[in-house]
Design an enzyme around this catalytic site. Structure first.
Site, mmCIF file in Angstrom:
data_model
loop_
_atom_site.group_PDB
_atom_site.id
_atom_site.type_symbol
_atom_site.label_atom_id
_atom_site.label_comp_id
_atom_site.label_asym_id
_atom_site.label_seq_id
_atom_site.Cartn_x
_atom_site.Cartn_y
_atom_site.Cartn_z
ATOM 1 N N ASP A 27 0.847 -1.188 0.000
ATOM 2 C CA ASP A 27 0.000 0.000 0.000
ATOM 3 C C ASP A 27 0.882 1.238 0.000
ATOM 4 O O ASP A 27 1.831 1.323 0.783
ATOM 5 C CB ASP A 27 -0.896 0.028 1.244
ATOM 6 C CG ASP A 27 -2.014 -1.002 1.156
ATOM 7 O OD1 ASP A 27 -2.220 -1.564 0.058
ATOM 8 O OD2 ASP A 27 -2.676 -1.253 2.180
ATOM 9 N N ASP A 55 -14.162 -7.392 -4.863
ATOM 10 C CA ASP A 55 -14.345 -7.574 -3.418
ATOM 11 C C ASP A 55 -15.757 -8.107 -3.214
ATOM 12 O O ASP A 55 -16.721 -7.429 -3.570
ATOM 13 C CB ASP A 55 -14.213 -6.232 -2.677
ATOM 14 C CG ASP A 55 -12.810 -5.641 -2.795
ATOM 15 O OD1 ASP A 55 -11.861 -6.414 -3.036
ATOM 16 O OD2 ASP A 55 -12.679 -4.413 -2.658
#
Lengths: 251, 199
Positions: free
Chosen positions: A11, A130
């Protein structure tokens, strides 16, 4: 023989790697280029960089970062996070990214997949999905799992493949962050329905969890973050454990 | 003078190849100029995307005959390698015919777990060329493709995805690799290094 791929995910916020990692002996664990190169040296098969910057300045920094990663890292890398137009994708691919991943924006505007695949080719686009279990169905969520949609997982994954996605990256939001393992039945069912590779994400707590999703779960690759970032094991140690379990990995 | 001229014929991003050559300290130049290509010490023919489109782009620049006539070491990468073959099923196009083998579509096979595109790290076996000096049978290279060259006498490395196919080919001064050496870590660097040092 085609190896199962192990893909660390990093990230990045405002050009810096988020989440502490200190087991690599790096001078600067916040430098995404150094960290990526270290993972590559440990035996990572690919890298994924997710831009979680919320600002325009942060996003600009990410583009120049992609150029630096491309010149330094000698394995393929995917970039994602907030890509919502063909122009966003083009900027990152032209800066040297090997693939881009799209998620929420593709749910909102599925034609984005066709447009990116049409201009660059399927191999450059990963559709990240997701999903959450709702009764007897898996439903697509957006915005990091916070918003439910009316789309069902299997039909959306097949539609994404037909529109030109070259890979599907599936995260079960029910398992993500729990470190309790993957829903292997779900991955196996989806993998059998797809002709493109399936990457499993979310839920790995141990090497055994990853071994299971790559065998019983029939996933072609596993994406992992915490297991590496918190120093539980290196990529090399994970691969040795996978090889010992009979999984074909690149050593 | 550059070590290698990379043929620039509008088939996508050449940055990865340039970066990989930079990491080896090699001097390179991008060019679509016939004179520059003919004067090069060695030539790299990259390529991504659709083989018939790539072939058309090459022809539109008059570079098909230029490449065929080269006598210096030439390395085709991915679609660049496919263009050196006899023909491709992708758009049913006749290619340069340096390697006498067709390029055919790969087929997925759910029961056997075979996916297309063939994507990821696969083993190279039956290595028979100075291009692989210093590497062992079974080393891994990174592939991304949906079409593949059939096995033939010019095959110098084999890979498998459902079927066995030519991971690399060579004839005289021409070399081709289906995988991406520029993305294949240390193995890929070694292959590019070997190409830069082939006499």
């Amino acid at each position: 023989m085609l190896a199962k791929r192990i893909i660390p995910c990093l990230d990045v916020k405002n050009g810096r790697t988020v989440k502490g990692i200190n087991f690599l002996g790096l001078k600067d664990v916040g430098d995404p280029v150094e960290l990526g190169a270290a993972y590559a040296a440990q035996g990572a098969d690919e890298l994924v960089y997710l831009d979680i910057s919320a600002t325009v300045e942060g996003r600009g920094t990410f583009v120049s970062l992609v150029e630096k990663i491309a010149s330094r890292v000698n394995i393929p890398f995917t970039v994602g996070g907030g890509i919502s137009s063909l122009d966003d994708a083009a900027r990152l691919l032209d800066s040297g990214a090997d693939k881009i991943s799209v998620n929420s924006a593709a749910v909102r505007n599925p034609d984005l997949i066709d447009r990116i695949a049409g201009r660059y080719g399927s191999q450059f686009i990963v559709l990240a999905i997701d999903a959450r279990n709702q009764g007897n169905q898996w439903i697509i969520t957006t915005h990091g799992g916070s918003r439910m949609t009316d789309r069902e997982l299997f039909s959306w994954a097949r539609e994404g493949q037909e529109r030109g996605a070259g890979e599907i990256l599936l995260t079960s939001m029910d398992h993500d962050g729990t470190r309790s393992g993957y829903p292997c039945d779900l991955f196996a069912q989806l993998s059998e329905q797809l002709s493109v590779p399936l990457i499993a994400s979310g839920g790995a707590g141990s090497a055994q969890d990853i071994a299971r999703v790559l065998t019983e779960g029939k996933a072609d690759a596993a994406l992992a973050a915490s297991i590496f970032h918190y120093g539980q094991m290196t990529v090399g140690e994970l691969k040795e454990a996978l090889a010992a379990s009979g999984v074909c990995v690149r050593m | 003078m550059e070590d290698v001229v990379i043929i620039d014929y509008a088939t996508g991003n050449l940055r990865s190849v340039c970066n990989a050559l930079d990491r080896l300290g090699a001097r390179w130049r991008l060019s679509s100029d016939a004179g520059e290509i003919l004067a090069a010490e060695r030539v790299l023919l990259p390529g991504v995307g659709d083989a018939s489109c790539a072939m058309n782009e090459l022809k539109a620049r008059g570079l098909d005959d230029v490449v065929r006539g080269l006598t210096v070491p030439v390395l085709g990468i991915c679609v660049g390698m496919q263009l050196l073959c006899r023909s491709s099923e992708e758009g049913n196009v006749n290619c340069l015919g340096i390697f006498n083998t067709p390029v055919c579509r790969l087929h997925p096979d759910a029961a056997a777990g075979v996916k297309v595109p063939h994507m990821g790290w696969n083993t190279l076996t039956d290595l028979t060329s100075p291009l692989f000096d210093g590497l062992e049978d079974g080393c891994f290279a990174y592939f991304v493709h949906s079409y593949a060259a059939s096995l033939c006498p010019e095959t110098i490395a084999v890979a498998q995805n459902g079927i066995s196919f030519s991971a690399a080919l060579s004839r005289e001064n021409f070399y081709g690799v289906q995988f991406h050496p520029e993305k294949s870590g240390e193995v890929g660097s070694r292959i590019l290094y070997n190409f830069l040092n082939i006499k």
